[in-house]
Enzyme design. Structure first.
Site, mmCIF file in Angstrom:
data_model
loop_
_atom_site.group_PDB
_atom_site.id
_atom_site.type_symbol
_atom_site.label_atom_id
_atom_site.label_comp_id
_atom_site.label_asym_id
_atom_site.label_seq_id
_atom_site.Cartn_x
_atom_site.Cartn_y
_atom_site.Cartn_z
ATOM 1 N N CYS A 91 0.838 -1.116 0.002
ATOM 2 C CA CYS A 91 -0.130 -0.028 -0.066
ATOM 3 C C CYS A 91 0.838 1.158 0.029
ATOM 4 O O CYS A 91 1.696 1.577 -0.954
ATOM 5 C CB CYS A 91 -0.820 -0.053 1.022
ATOM 6 S SG CYS A 91 -2.254 0.920 0.990
ATOM 7 N N HIS A 189 -2.951 -5.057 0.574
ATOM 8 C CA HIS A 189 -2.674 -4.264 1.802
ATOM 9 C C HIS A 189 -2.852 -5.154 3.108
ATOM 10 O O HIS A 189 -3.501 -6.284 2.847
ATOM 11 C CB HIS A 189 -2.941 -2.994 2.258
ATOM 12 C CG HIS A 189 -4.635 -2.894 2.509
ATOM 13 N ND1 HIS A 189 -5.617 -1.878 2.338
ATOM 14 C CD2 HIS A 189 -5.498 -3.696 3.194
ATOM 15 C CE1 HIS A 189 -6.751 -1.945 2.811
ATOM 16 N NE2 HIS A 189 -6.664 -3.224 3.370
#
Lengths: 240, 415
Positions: A91, A189
């Protein structure tokens, strides 16, 4: 190496989505195999230690820029990578290890340049949801995760994508993530390694330089299968 | 009251009654939606001419709303409130339409809807508890919530009672013209490391916090002293109150102090407010023991890492069986990554059952926490399975996130 050292980088700034889980998964999977291992929560108020394997998580715009500045000044991470350290960056962490990303106001911020990847603000809707990627890394196969990011990423010639996007957005061009040497970045993520033990073991095998004994992964594989099926339907079972 | 508003109030009552009767809901949202459709401006209309207090924050809203309502009821007035946690405009409308025209209102307010609520209802008081990561697939960044609070409060006339120990709350609240700061504590700091004012780093030390840019903890008007299970509130004028509640947990005692400070702003002395709050037992099903297919089960709700942090403090040391149920529907947030932010390790050695639609995610998390557990996807079956490992007379503890909790509560009468 006598003790495998794993550092979660700046959990006080980068750890929005349970990203610290990746460090824990790596630590336990080494420990269960009898590998001497140490897990370090490397907060931003102290110097980043030199270790064998780093994980970077997601963060909000402000903390992301702050973390980039600190990592750039110290230079420890780049030096460790030059010496063969393994990095998993997810991320915002993925954007940080790239060459450039946008701050909250859109102004470009120089990343650490460990991956040949440039991130720009997404013009469309923010990509939020389940993501499935068919990985090009050996033995990793299908990856399942959740993405939530405001930027899209374009790779330069010296990075290759982590894989092809089957469901979701990823980099925005049909691929997700980037790999260069032992540095891996991805938009999957949070605890991506909890859902994808094969990727965890690939990183561990890079960091230890040895083949790893199999573990009882029935819980992890149940989860992996369930998430693939939820995204792809039954065909996920065959391909996963 | 405008004719259109009156019509909307009547329609709201009728639909809510029908909704309760046919059992499709708790009877607050459907009617409110109908009412707002009939008279879009009616919320502001219903808010005029009465005292409105709003309660917002990530965790503790429902309980604190109940506590503040109990305090205001000591004035003899009937108080209207959205007791079941319907904390958006439809729920507000139903609450305001549910009692006498002048009845004071205590409204739990979704943190994302606080700015709109401030504009529409011009409340007399806003009680702001805490801000931390929650449902990030919907809100993306908790800092954005704080910024919207700041912008909305800068133009408002309401008095704010806010938690001085939470940097994100302080950032959101300090633009208000009048703020009473309560040092209500905050256990979860993982979202406050980056300064919301300048992007620098906030340093926490010796009960206070500050950033090099000058953004720092305000001097509290009400301080707290915590010694083990005892919480004492200390007001600036020297008054001290020890908090005694029927509901458990340090977090509830801290919320009660905030509610007491808010009650004083609204004219109810803190001692009287705290006495009334002490009598509140279950809150919307939470904390009380219910019968789940005949198994006595204490129902608890935790839906994000900060909430879990507080509940784990509450259940630490218990040795009876515990069921944890996790869903990831829209109301829960579709991304259960936050399970990895919860220190489940603190559950220690006790029979654990992982349950809910995302029990596979939970099971992997518990496995990496080193906790032995079973996995039973259906929560009712999970409680039955857990009860088999309970000693006689020991109830099962059930902690669910939002929809997992409400689904089980709907099937489980009070024991």
């Amino acid at each position: 190496m006598t003790v495998l050292r794993i550092a979660v980088v700046y959990p006080d700034l980068l750890g929005t989505y349970g990203d610290g889980g990746n460090g824990l998964v790596l630590f336990r999977r080494a420990e269960r195999r009898g590998i001497a291992v140490e897990l370090i929560q490397a907060t931003s108020d102290a110097a980043l230690p030199a270790v064998d394997l780093y994980t970077l998580g997601g963060g909000e715009d402000g903390p992301q820029v702050l973390a980039t500045e600190r990592l750039g000044e110290a230079g420890t991470l780049a030096e460790a990578v030059a010496n063969g350290a393994v990095v998993l960056a997810v991320c915002a962490g993925y954007q940080i290890v790239g060459a450039r990303f946008p701050a909250a106001d859109g102004a470009p911020v120089d990343g650490l340049g460990l991956l040949d990847a440039i991130t720009e603000k997404s013009q469309g809707r923010r990509p939020v949801g389940e993501i499935v990627v068919e990985s090009e890394l050996e033995g990793v196969g299908m990856l399942t995760g959740f993405e939530n990011h405001g930027g899209l990423t374009t790779l330069g010639p010296s990075a290759s994508p982590l894989g092809r996007v089957c469901i979701g957005i990823g980099n925005g061009d049909g691929t997700d993530g980037a790999c260069s040497g032992r540095v891996v970045g991805t938009y999957l993520h949070g605890p991506v390694l909890a859902r994808n033990p094969a990727l965890a073991d690939l990183l561990l095998s890079w960091a230890t330089g040895r083949a790893l004994a199999p573990l009882d992964d029935h819980r992890e594989l149940d989860l992996h299968r369930e998430r693939l099926e939820a995204s792809l339907g039954r065909r996920g079972r065959r391909r996963g | 009251m405008r004719l259109r508003t009156r019509l909307a109030v009547e329609a709201t009552a009728a639909v809510n009654q029908l909704s309760r009767h046919i059992g499709t809901g708790s009877g607050t949202v459907a009617g409110g939606r109908v009412g707002l459709a009939i008279a879009p401006g009616a919320l502001a209309d219903l808010g005029r001419g009465r005292t409105v207090a709003v309660v917002s924050g990530t965790n503790g809203k429902t309980t604190t709303t109940r506590l503040l309502a109990a305090a205001l009821e000591t004035s003899g007035a009937s108080v209207v409130t959205n007791a079941t946690g319907s904390n958006m405009p439809a729920g507000h409308f139903s609450a305001l339409a549910s009692g006498p025209r002048e009845a004071p209102a205590v409204l739990e307010t979704d943190e994302g809807y606080l700015p709109a609520t401030l504009r529409e209802l011009s409340p007399r008081l806003a009680l702001l508890l805490n801000l931390s990561r929650d449902q990030l697939d919907r809100s993306n960044e908790v800092r954005m919530v704080a910024k919207r609070w700041r912008d909305a409060l800068a133009g408002s006339t309401c008095t704010v009672v806010a938690n001085a120990d939470d940097p994100l709350v302080v950032f959101g609240a300090r633009s208000a013209p009048s703020v009473l700061w309560v040092a209500a504590g905050v256990h979860w700091r993982a979202d406050a490391g980056g300064c919301p004012a300048c992007g620098g780093r906030i340093r926490f030390a010796q009960g206070t916090w500050s950033c090099s840019c000058g953004f720092a903890r305000p001097v509290p008007d009400v301080a707290l002293e915590e010694r083990g299970e005892e919480t004492t509130a200390m007001f600036a004028d020297g008054r001290r109150f020890t908090i005694h509640l029927a509901i458990p947990g340090g977090f509830n005692r801290r919320n009660a102090v905030m509610a007491a400070a808010a009650a004083e702003v609204l004219g109810v002395p803190a001692d009287r407010a705290l006495e009334a709050m002490g009598k509140v037992e279950g809150v919307a099903g939470r904390f009380s023991v219910h019968s789940v297919r005949g198994v006595p089960t204490r129902l608890l709700l935790a839906k994000n890492p900060a909430g879990w942090d507080e509940l784990l403090e509450l259940v630490a040391g218990d040795t009876g069986p515990i069921v944890i149920a996790i869903n990831a529907r829209v109301a829960d947030g579709r991304d259960p990554s936050w399970l990895w932010d919860v220190p489940f390790e603190r559950l220690g050695s006790r029979p654990i059952v992982a349950s809910g639609e995302r029990s596979a995610d939970l099971s992997v998390r518990l496995h990496y926490a080193g906790l032995e557990h079973r996995r039973v996807k259906d929560p009712l079956e999970a409680v039955l399975a857990a009860s088999r490992s309970a000693q006689p007379g020991v109830s099962v503890e059930f902690i669910g996130n939002y929809t997992a909790f409400h689904d089980l509560l709907a099937k489980s009468p009070l024991a």
